[in-house]
Scaffold this motif. Structure first.
Motif, PDB file in Angstrom:
ATOM      1  N   VAL A  57       0.752  -1.236  -0.020  1.00 21.42           N
ATOM      2  CA  VAL A  57      -0.134  -0.025  -0.126  1.00 21.42           C
ATOM      3  C   VAL A  57       0.763   1.346  -0.070  1.00 21.42           C
ATOM      4  O   VAL A  57       0.679   2.111  -0.959  1.00 21.42           O
ATOM      5  CB  VAL A  57      -1.120   0.088   1.163  1.00 21.42           C
ATOM      6  N   VAL A  61       1.042   3.975  -3.374  1.00 27.83           N
ATOM      7  CA  VAL A  61       0.716   5.446  -3.032  1.00 27.83           C
ATOM      8  C   VAL A  61       2.067   6.131  -3.542  1.00 27.83           C
ATOM      9  O   VAL A  61       1.720   7.314  -4.208  1.00 27.83           O
ATOM     10  CB  VAL A  61       0.297   5.653  -1.655  1.00 27.83           C
ATOM     11  N   ASP A  67      -4.077   6.621  -5.477  1.00 27.20           N
ATOM     12  CA  ASP A  67      -4.703   7.125  -4.476  1.00 27.20           C
ATOM     13  C   ASP A  67      -4.982   5.771  -3.270  1.00 27.20           C
ATOM     14  O   ASP A  67      -4.766   4.718  -3.728  1.00 27.20           O
ATOM     15  CB  ASP A  67      -6.464   7.240  -5.154  1.00 27.20           C
ATOM     16  N   GLN A  68      -5.037   6.276  -2.250  1.00 32.56           N
ATOM     17  CA  GLN A  68      -5.357   5.303  -1.122  1.00 32.56           C
ATOM     18  C   GLN A  68      -6.223   4.180  -1.199  1.00 32.56           C
ATOM     19  O   GLN A  68      -5.940   3.105  -0.991  1.00 32.56           O
ATOM     20  CB  GLN A  68      -5.270   6.090   0.189  1.00 32.56           C
ATOM     21  N   HIS A  69      -7.500   4.732  -1.523  1.00 31.25           N
ATOM     22  CA  HIS A  69      -8.407   3.553  -1.690  1.00 31.25           C
ATOM     23  C   HIS A  69      -8.018   2.666  -3.005  1.00 31.25           C
ATOM     24  O   HIS A  69      -8.255   1.331  -2.646  1.00 31.25           O
ATOM     25  CB  HIS A  69      -9.724   4.170  -2.309  1.00 31.25           C
ATOM     26  N   GLN A  72      -5.318   0.327  -1.750  1.00 34.06           N
ATOM     27  CA  GLN A  72      -5.804  -0.643  -0.660  1.00 34.06           C
ATOM     28  C   GLN A  72      -6.618  -1.802  -1.365  1.00 34.06           C
ATOM     29  O   GLN A  72      -6.191  -3.171  -1.229  1.00 34.06           O
ATOM     30  CB  GLN A  72      -6.386  -0.168   0.390  1.00 34.06           C
ATOM     31  N   THR A 125     -10.024   9.958   1.634  1.00 32.44           N
ATOM     32  CA  THR A 125      -8.630   9.431   1.298  1.00 32.44           C
ATOM     33  C   THR A 125      -7.910   9.931   2.401  1.00 32.44           C
ATOM     34  O   THR A 125      -6.746   9.165   3.033  1.00 32.44           O
ATOM     35  CB  THR A 125      -8.091   9.991  -0.005  1.00 32.44           C
ATOM     36  N   LYS A 129      -5.846   7.382   4.781  1.00 33.32           N
ATOM     37  CA  LYS A 129      -4.217   7.417   5.086  1.00 33.32           C
ATOM     38  C   LYS A 129      -3.932   7.457   6.426  1.00 33.32           C
ATOM     39  O   LYS A 129      -2.904   7.204   7.030  1.00 33.32           O
ATOM     40  CB  LYS A 129      -3.745   8.503   4.195  1.00 33.32           C
TER      41      LYS A 129
END
Length: 164
Positions: A57, A61, A67-69, A72, A125, A129
């Motif tokens: 992850v 990033v 993007d974080q979503h 993940q 987001t 994070k």
């Protein structure tokens, strides 16, 4: 790969990545980075027994600019086959797998992961994070305290008596 390239370049045109003069080189670099990331995460999973998401992850990033979503969700997809097959085979051969505990925990984790996803997906987001980073820091502190050498009280007293 298209998703990685799309998020790396940050430009979309009706669902397609805009092409530029050095697109082939950019795609080759992206493919190399993604493969190298997979190898590194796989080594760490097998070596340290960590969840690959701890490596994947943050790398997706920061290195792939996802993007974080997306990072993940991609991490969850990536971890389906290799975690269950690669390192598990070696540990089981050495007799280091408790199948009953593993099956029961996997059942619980399936439900827990579903609930976690229901909570994480609508989250901003920035907040996601923050939770992810906070979890990593919490884990690091727990590990740090666990590996610090603890000096038994009797040994400390004996050392003081011998020097007196």
């Amino acid at each position: 790969m298209r998703e990685v390239a799309r998020h790396r370049e940050g430009r979309q045109n009706e669902g397609r990545v805009e092409r530029c003069g050095n697109h082939r080189r950019t795609a080759d670099v992206t493919i190399f980075l993604v493969l190298a990331l997979g190898v590194l995460a796989g080594i760490l999973v097998g070596l340290l027994g960590i969840g690959g998401g701890i490596v994947l992850v943050p790398a997706m990033v920061h290195v792939l600019h996802m993007d974080q979503h997306l990072a993940q969700g991609t991490s969850l997809f990536i971890l389906l086959p290799p975690v269950g097959l690669g390192a598990l085979r070696q540990y089981r051969k050495a007799g280091n797998v408790d199948l009953r505990a593993g099956i029961l925990c996997a059942i619980g984790m399936t439900f827990g992961a579903y609930l976690g996803g229901k909570i994480a997906v609508p989250m901003s987001t920035q907040m996601l994070k923050g939770f992810f980073g906070g979890f990593l820091m919490f884990s690091a502190v727990l590990l740090w305290f666990k590996v610090r050498p603890a000096q038994p009280a009797a040994a400390a007293v004996a050392t003081k008596e011998n020097t007196a």
